[in-house]
Enzyme design. Sequence first.
Site, mmCIF file in Angstrom:
data_model
loop_
_atom_site.group_PDB
_atom_site.id
_atom_site.type_symbol
_atom_site.label_atom_id
_atom_site.label_comp_id
_atom_site.label_asym_id
_atom_site.label_seq_id
_atom_site.Cartn_x
_atom_site.Cartn_y
_atom_site.Cartn_z
ATOM 1 N N THR A 1 29.205 2.906 52.396
ATOM 2 C CA THR A 1 29.833 2.367 50.768
ATOM 3 C C THR A 1 28.336 2.723 49.380
ATOM 4 O O THR A 1 29.257 2.840 48.077
ATOM 5 C CB THR A 1 29.921 1.001 50.415
ATOM 6 O OG1 THR A 1 30.767 1.027 51.878
ATOM 7 C CG2 THR A 1 30.838 0.336 49.014
ATOM 8 N N TYR B 1 38.889 3.293 49.533
ATOM 9 C CA TYR B 1 37.762 4.554 48.863
ATOM 10 C C TYR B 1 37.099 4.703 50.487
ATOM 11 O O TYR B 1 37.340 3.878 51.425
ATOM 12 C CB TYR B 1 36.912 3.445 48.537
ATOM 13 C CG TYR B 1 35.899 3.077 49.188
ATOM 14 C CD1 TYR B 1 35.060 3.143 49.970
ATOM 15 C CD2 TYR B 1 36.039 1.500 49.259
ATOM 16 C CE1 TYR B 1 33.807 1.669 50.492
ATOM 17 C CE2 TYR B 1 35.084 0.694 50.143
ATOM 18 C CZ TYR B 1 34.229 0.781 50.739
ATOM 19 O OH TYR B 1 33.897 -0.055 51.499
ATOM 20 N N SER C 1 29.566 2.581 58.367
ATOM 21 C CA SER C 1 28.408 2.258 59.149
ATOM 22 C C SER C 1 29.596 1.507 60.464
ATOM 23 O O SER C 1 28.945 0.949 61.636
ATOM 24 C CB SER C 1 27.613 1.547 58.661
ATOM 25 O OG SER C 1 28.777 0.084 58.345
ATOM 26 N N THR D 1 27.374 -1.510 55.170
ATOM 27 C CA THR D 1 27.338 -2.967 54.749
ATOM 28 C C THR D 1 28.008 -3.436 56.070
ATOM 29 O O THR D 1 27.323 -5.039 57.430
ATOM 30 C CB THR D 1 27.329 -3.839 53.572
ATOM 31 O OG1 THR D 1 28.771 -4.070 53.741
ATOM 32 C CG2 THR D 1 26.489 -3.428 52.814
ATOM 33 N N ASP D 2 28.896 -2.868 57.238
ATOM 34 C CA ASP D 2 29.688 -3.640 57.343
ATOM 35 C C ASP D 2 28.997 -4.342 59.523
ATOM 36 O O ASP D 2 28.462 -4.938 59.776
ATOM 37 C CB ASP D 2 30.594 -2.683 58.336
ATOM 38 C CG ASP D 2 32.186 -3.008 57.747
ATOM 39 O OD1 ASP D 2 32.042 -3.704 56.529
ATOM 40 O OD2 ASP D 2 32.634 -2.049 57.512
ATOM 41 N N LYS E 1 26.053 -10.101 57.570
ATOM 42 C CA LYS E 1 26.814 -9.858 56.338
ATOM 43 C C LYS E 1 27.593 -11.397 56.071
ATOM 44 O O LYS E 1 28.423 -11.426 57.885
ATOM 45 C CB LYS E 1 27.678 -8.639 56.429
ATOM 46 C CG LYS E 1 28.522 -8.689 55.666
ATOM 47 C CD LYS E 1 29.661 -6.467 55.296
ATOM 48 C CE LYS E 1 30.260 -7.019 54.183
ATOM 49 N NZ LYS E 1 30.851 -5.773 54.663
ATOM 50 N N GLU F 1 22.298 -27.983 81.221
ATOM 51 C CA GLU F 1 23.436 -27.977 82.119
ATOM 52 C C GLU F 1 22.608 -26.187 82.364
ATOM 53 O O GLU F 1 23.026 -25.056 83.499
ATOM 54 C CB GLU F 1 24.812 -27.634 81.978
ATOM 55 C CG GLU F 1 25.181 -26.841 82.661
ATOM 56 C CD GLU F 1 27.018 -26.378 82.536
ATOM 57 O OE1 GLU F 1 27.840 -25.885 82.915
ATOM 58 O OE2 GLU F 1 27.370 -27.739 82.009
#
Length: 326
Positions: free
Chosen positions: A14, A27, A60, A93-94, A166, A284
């Site tokens: 971005t 965009y 990304s 950023t993803d 994020k 466990e």
Amino acid sequence: MAQQHILVLATGGTIVGTAGSATRRDYRPGQIGIEDFLREVAKLNLPGRLSGRQLANIGSEDIGPELWRTLHQAVLDGMDDPDCAGIIITHGTDTAEETAFLLDLTLPSAKPVVLVGAMRPADAVGSDGLRNFANGVRVAGDSEAAGRGVVLVMSDRVFAARDARKAVTSGTDSFRGFPRGAIGHVTPTSLEWFGPPWRVGERARYTLTDTMPRVPILHAYAGMPVSDITSALAGEAQGIVLAGFGEGNAPRAIRDALAEAAKRGVLVVRSSRVDEGLVDREPEDDAAGFVAARALGPAKARILAQVCLANGISDPVRVQDEFGRR
């Protein structure tokens, strides 16, 4: 005195995206090349001598192991260059937290490595890209940034790669750090660290191999059938990460099926689908052969599991130690 040289490795996102309108919601990421971007940056008169390399120009969501290896080598080349003081990576950023963490695990901490991105495209009203980049330049040029591993700079804050995530889908204040929160505060004119470096002189913790083992993430949900385990482990998966309820929990039948998989040599990591919190070991886990993800969410737990397996670390006890490192 000559200005410090900072290498900029561009991957898209971005921060170099455009919409064609200052108020348009949709965009396209990765529309501005590094040369044009640095020409805009030059108008800011930032400290430092910047040079750029275009490694990719994509969103990304399309970044993965192939580009990670290219990026990893480019960072190593910058570290080997005595003229280079620090490296900035422009990134969407993803998946920035995943790229940052992968690099943090597989790079030495000799020089600053800083990921920067943006939540608004370059031509949007209130675009945050240039400010985040200017902040990244200040961090990359600071000698005290070395020894902290890879960091991510967003919204005037510096996050360690292991902590960064994020947490909000939109808005410029979308990143959080857990468990440490931000490790520093930065503006284009100032930088304050909240503690001393903790990895000074540390070599790369792991080798980045040519291939990454298959480790799927399994998201827990009410009424989840055991067949989901079978599907996830198909195709020679070497590990599996459970994004469980609460502190890494799952229906009894799912836990039993995962324990059977662990007996067959599959690395099983319990993480949580909850946004924030620790997944501690339970009694466990010893009998089942599970690993508790501690502070790592599912995406980062997967990366660490992959890196451990690729480096010959598959014993759950040893892997648990790796999940406990800072």
